[in-house]
Design an enzyme around this catalytic site. Structure first.
Site, PDB file in Angstrom:
ATOM      1  N   GLY A  89       0.813  -1.214   0.000  1.00 13.63           N
ATOM      2  CA  GLY A  89       0.000   0.000   0.000  1.00 13.63           C
ATOM      3  C   GLY A  89       0.841   1.256   0.000  1.00 13.63           C
ATOM      4  N   ALA A  90       1.917   1.244  -0.787  1.00  7.56           N
ATOM      5  CA  ALA A  90       2.906   2.318  -0.718  1.00  7.56           C
ATOM      6  C   ALA A  90       2.687   3.428  -1.736  1.00  7.56           C
ATOM      7  CB  ALA A  90       4.313   1.737  -0.912  1.00  7.56           C
ATOM      8  N   ASN A  91       1.567   3.418  -2.442  1.00  6.60           N
ATOM      9  CA  ASN A  91       1.374   4.442  -3.465  1.00  6.60           C
ATOM     10  C   ASN A  91       0.855   5.758  -2.886  1.00  6.60           C
ATOM     11  OD1 ASN A  91      -1.112   2.499  -3.483  1.00  6.60           O
ATOM     12  ND2 ASN A  91      -1.931   4.482  -4.131  1.00  6.60           N
ATOM     13  N   GLY A 142      -0.415   8.007   1.119  1.00  5.38           N
ATOM     14  CA  GLY A 142      -0.592   8.040   2.559  1.00  5.38           C
ATOM     15  C   GLY A 142       0.628   7.590   3.353  1.00  5.38           C
ATOM     16  N   ILE A 143       0.350   6.916   4.454  1.00  7.37           N
ATOM     17  CA  ILE A 143       1.405   6.474   5.367  1.00  7.37           C
ATOM     18  C   ILE A 143       2.353   5.502   4.688  1.00  7.37           C
ATOM     19  CG2 ILE A 143       1.794   5.097   7.458  1.00  7.37           C
ATOM     20  CD1 ILE A 143      -0.726   6.493   8.595  1.00  7.37           C
ATOM     21  N   GLY A 144       1.824   4.646   3.817  1.00  8.35           N
ATOM     22  CA  GLY A 144       2.683   3.706   3.104  1.00  8.35           C
ATOM     23  C   GLY A 144       3.693   4.406   2.220  1.00  8.35           C
ATOM     24  N   SER A 155      -4.187  -0.944  14.462  1.00  4.79           N
ATOM     25  CA  SER A 155      -4.924   0.290  14.755  1.00  4.79           C
ATOM     26  C   SER A 155      -5.410   0.262  16.195  1.00  4.79           C
ATOM     27  CB  SER A 155      -6.125   0.422  13.820  1.00  4.79           C
ATOM     28  OG  SER A 155      -7.019   1.428  14.248  1.00  4.79           O
ATOM     29  N   TYR A 160     -13.876  -4.211  11.045  1.00  4.98           N
ATOM     30  CA  TYR A 160     -12.566  -3.564  10.941  1.00  4.98           C
ATOM     31  C   TYR A 160     -11.742  -3.823  12.196  1.00  4.98           C
ATOM     32  CZ  TYR A 160      -8.966   0.028  10.634  1.00  4.98           C
ATOM     33  OH  TYR A 160      -7.756   0.680  10.619  1.00  4.98           O
TER      34      TYR A 160
END
Length: 315
Positions: free
Chosen positions: A21-23, A25-27, A151, A181
């Site tokens: 998920g690095a594209n 935000g935090i990633g 989380s 979640y």
């Protein structure tokens, strides 16, 4: 404490990292700061267009960075296997696996393999990925780390130790997406706990830890708020984002600390010092995320459902 800002990250030259998920935000921030400190970083993203755009952006922000994109859809175990195979063909070792990608409070749905979406993406996809990349992590040990991003909302949902099949939370008609979640985030912590226990039992120097960003502005959080529609809760969430949330650059610090700071202990849970913001520190976690029996049952169910066996880490 190391990790007060990205400038405290130790030199990562010669080390390799995978960030899911690095594209954005935090990633993205995690990947960028690791690359800035010299790591070779693989961006594992579902969207090819966004993944390639992130590579271009990162190279512009960090000239000389070694970064690549490989496609990964955690909602499809075939894609997880393809990613692991492709990574294995390109790299002999892996020092840092950052299991960052996730979905939050989605309406009821199922993954390509029939799992409830949030548990399937947030836990089962990463469980399979970690197991398939374990040979590369072992090749990099000592010094290899696995960081599972959980989380504070894990408190909303537990894993029932009698529910060995990980059945849906209430089924389609009784589905509560925030409970689902929380359950998936509890699974992240239980996975970290059981993984740490097995590494210790096997005498492996690989460290498994967990992290959470606190209250940070991100696509994940804003997307969940939008799903609520124009409601009082969504307006309240938007106000909270504007007034209370820390920037994404700060939200990434617990993950970066967990991945790189000296002295991080196995099965630690790193988050902002004040719970929702602040410098990285040890974070509170619900007692059920440290339960050995539930961790073992979750592990067995995860192996059965994903078809990925951790043969090198027996019970």
């Amino acid at each position: 404490m190391p990790g007060r800002s990205a400038t405290h990250i130790p030199d990562q030259s010669g080390r390799s990292a995978v960030v899911t998920g690095a594209n954005s935000g935090i990633g993205y921030v995690t990947a960028r700061e690791l690359a800035r400190r010299g790591a070779s970083v693989t961006l594992a993203c579902r969207s090819a267009a966004r993944g390639r755009a992130a590579v271009i952006r990162l190279r512009a922000e960090v000239p000389g960075a070694w970064v690549e994109f490989l496609p990964l859809d955690l909602a499809d175990l075939a894609s997880v296997r393809e990613f692991a195979a492709a990574y294995g063909q390109r790299h002999t070792a892996l020092d840092l696996l950052i299991n960052n990608a996730g979905v939050m409070a989605l309406p009821y749905g199922r993954t390509a393999d029939g799992f409830e979406t949030q548990l399937g993406v947030n836990h089962l996809g990463h469980f399979a990925l970690t197991g398939l990349l374990l040979p590369r992590l072992r090749a990099a040990a000592p010094g290899a780390r696995i960081v599972n991003v959980s989380s504070g909302f894990h408190v909303l949902g537990r894993i029932d130790p009698d529910d060995a099949d990980l059945a849906d939370v209430g089924g389609e008609h009784g589905y509560r997406r925030w409970i689902a979640y929380g359950r998936s985030k509890t699974a992240n912590l239980l996975f970290t706990h059981e993984l740490s226990r097995r590494f210790t039992a096997a005498g492996s120097p690989i460290i498994a830890v967990a992290a959470h960003p606190g209250y940070a502005s991100s696509n994940l959080h804003s997307g969940a708020s939008k799903l609520e529609g124009p409601t009082f809760i969504s307006r309240l969430a938007a106000l909270g984002d504007a007034v209370l949330a820390q920037p994404t650059s700060s939200g990434a610090l617990p993950t970066l600390h967990a991945a790189t700071a000296p002295g991080v202990r196995p099965d630690a849970f790193i988050g902002p010092r004040f719970g929702w913001r602040g410098a990285p520190a040890r974070s509170w976690r619900a007692g059920w995320t440290l339960d050995d029996t539930t961790g073992e049952l979750l592990w067995a169910a995860s192996e059965r459902l994903t078809g990925v066996s951790y043969a090198a880490l027996p019970r």
